[in-house]
Write a protein that holds these residues in place. Structure first.
Motif, PDB file in Angstrom:
ATOM      1  N   ALA A 244       0.787  -1.335  -0.022  1.00  0.00           N
ATOM      2  CA  ALA A 244      -0.117  -0.160   0.104  1.00  0.00           C
ATOM      3  C   ALA A 244       0.814   1.255   0.071  1.00  0.00           C
ATOM      4  O   ALA A 244       0.652   2.174  -0.554  1.00  0.00           O
ATOM      5  CB  ALA A 244      -0.978  -0.049   1.137  1.00  0.00           C
ATOM      6  N   VAL A 247       2.491   1.653  -3.478  1.00  0.00           N
ATOM      7  CA  VAL A 247       1.522   2.208  -4.346  1.00  0.00           C
ATOM      8  C   VAL A 247       1.596   3.793  -4.263  1.00  0.00           C
ATOM      9  O   VAL A 247       1.537   4.412  -5.183  1.00  0.00           O
ATOM     10  CB  VAL A 247       0.291   1.361  -4.369  1.00  0.00           C
ATOM     11  N   ASP A 251       2.937   6.361  -6.908  1.00  0.00           N
ATOM     12  CA  ASP A 251       2.199   7.344  -7.518  1.00  0.00           C
ATOM     13  C   ASP A 251       2.608   8.758  -7.520  1.00  0.00           C
ATOM     14  O   ASP A 251       2.679   9.299  -8.496  1.00  0.00           O
ATOM     15  CB  ASP A 251       0.637   6.991  -7.013  1.00  0.00           C
ATOM     16  N   GLU A 276       1.627  -8.540  -7.459  1.00  0.00           N
ATOM     17  CA  GLU A 276       0.470  -7.811  -6.562  1.00  0.00           C
ATOM     18  C   GLU A 276       0.607  -6.422  -6.826  1.00  0.00           C
ATOM     19  O   GLU A 276      -0.219  -5.533  -6.737  1.00  0.00           O
ATOM     20  CB  GLU A 276       0.728  -8.214  -4.970  1.00  0.00           C
ATOM     21  N   ARG A 280      -1.937  -2.709  -9.345  1.00  0.00           N
ATOM     22  CA  ARG A 280      -2.546  -1.689  -8.339  1.00  0.00           C
ATOM     23  C   ARG A 280      -1.949  -0.320  -8.928  1.00  0.00           C
ATOM     24  O   ARG A 280      -2.888   0.691  -9.058  1.00  0.00           O
ATOM     25  CB  ARG A 280      -2.117  -1.917  -6.910  1.00  0.00           C
TER      26      ARG A 280
END
Length: 426
Positions: A244, A247, A251, A276, A280
């Protein structure tokens, strides 16, 4: 202007800068800080008039068909001006490093030897697009007790002139020489040729702009140059990592803003987390219109992402600084391959590892040959303001004198000082 008058103008500017630098070198800390706070106040008081001048530059740039990232860099928004003002205040609040003595050691002969931090003297700053560089360069020059000669791009001439007037007003009202910060008013390229070949007046040149500009200066300059050619920055997602967090950071590193040199242009993903992680981040990039140029393994995973703009990466893609909504994506075996890829294809600017493994983090910090190396943070933090330097004059990928964001200390030199009590050499 004729070639003769440009040469004469630059000679005059150089002489005025050299004279002003002697006064700046001995200016009291309080006076320099007053000038910086005055400049911050003037920037806030003149937001509207500055935007009028900036609008002229923007209009001309759009009419000339300047690329969107370049137009974006030209904008003097209230937020940009507020950041400039805060940078001035941050610098004013910082300790003055000029005159500090470090490393004082007693020698067997009885003398004590140390080093004193002193201003470089006069630096020439040649930059493109961003008019806020005028304020960053001027404020750092004031704090570090230097004089500077600024030559911005023709696309920002009206904005730069307006900002330079405020700088000179702040200097004069604080009792400092107006010529401590001078803007070359002509947009003629010949002015650059003179500025970079005046070692009798200019101690160092700092170019900030496109690769063509910097390569020309590196080739033709007769004074030392602090430079970086491009910003091919990488984010490496390690195995193990907090998916998480990875990501979120990957980003931000790419999409927070596409045009700066510290935006990530390459995404490397460890094979163990690729299945994984990639779908995402791929979904986020797809939603934000970012094209992904991947290796076969990355493309096979990203193919399942709805609406993803995918392309096979070429060898050139691994070297590319896009400054656009494009990113190269490669699946790697692990930290060793990631480091090898970065050191081979990167531009030694800024690279980050996102990991939960302390040993991998330490290895990455030690072995990645870049000016800024990060653990679990966005490459977008590679910035003088974010590093607490008050402002930056640029980011250096050189290995001598200054490396990374160049703040006050990068604009100083060290001289040896010796304290004795009548010692003589036997």
């Amino acid at each position: 202007m004729t070639a003769h008058s440009i040469a004469e103008t630059l000679q005059t500017i150089g002489l005025q800068a050299k004279t002003a630098s002697a006064l700046m070198a001995k200016a009291p800390t309080a006076v320099k800080n007053t000038a910086l706070r005055k400049l911050a106040a003037l920037l806030r008081a003149n937001v509207q008039s500055l935007q009028v001048d900036n609008a002229r530059d923007l209009e001309r740039a759009i009419a000339a068909g300047l690329a969107e990232p370049m137009v974006d860099r030209l904008k003097l928004t209230p937020k940009v001006l507020e950041t400039c003002a805060q940078g001035c205040e941050q610098l004013a609040a910082m300790p003055d490093v000029i005159g500090e003595i470090i490393g004082m050691k007693q020698q067997p002969s009885g003398i004590r030897v140390g080093q004193m931090r002193v201003p470089i003297g006069v630096f020439g700053m040649i930059f493109e697009s961003r008019p806020n560089v005028t304020i960053e360069a001027a404020s750092l020059s004031i704090k570090s007790g230097n004089a500077c000669v600024l030559r911005g791009g023709s696309e920002a001439i009206e904005s730069n002139k307006a900002l330079a007037r405020l700088v000179q007003q702040a200097l004069v009202e604080s009792g400092l020489p107006a010529h401590a910060v001078q803007l070359v008013q002509t947009t003629d390229r010949e002015a650059v040729g003179h500025l970079i070949t005046m070692p009798q007046y200019v101690d160092v040149i700092i170019p900030r702009g496109g690769k063509g500009l910097i390569e020309r200066i590196r080739r033709d300059a007769k004074v030392p140059v602090i430079k970086h050619l491009d910003g091919n920055c990488h984010t490496y997602v390690d195995d193990p990592c907090d998916i998480a967090m990875a990501v979120k950071v990957a980003d931000n590193a790419k999409t927070n803003k596409f045009s700066p040199c510290n935006a990530s242009e390459g995404l490397l993903v460890a094979r163990g987390v690729a299945a994984e992680f990639l779908p995402r981040i791929g979904a986020i990039y797809a939603a934000k219109g970012v094209e992904m140029r991947g290796c076969p393994e990355a493309l096979a995973i990203l193919a399942a992402v709805p609406g993803a703009s995918l392309k096979a990466a070429t060898e050139q893609d691994w070297f590319e600084e896009y400054l656009a909504p494009v990113i190269s994506v490669k699946v790697v075996s692990g930290v060793d391959e990631a480091i090898a890829h970065i050191n081979h294809y990167g531009s030694h600017h800024t690279d980050a590892i996102l990991t939960r493994d302390h040993m991998h983090a330490q290895q990455f910090l030690r072995e990645v040959d870049s000016a800024s190396v990060m653990v679990n943070a966005s490459t977008r933090f590679a910035d003088g303001f974010e590093f607490g330097l008050g402002a930056e004059i640029g980011i250096s990928t050189d290995k001598f004198h200054a490396r990374g964001p160049v703040g006050i200390e990068g604009l100083t030199s060290l001289k040896y000082v010796v304290l004795g009590d009548g010692e003589v050499r036997g």
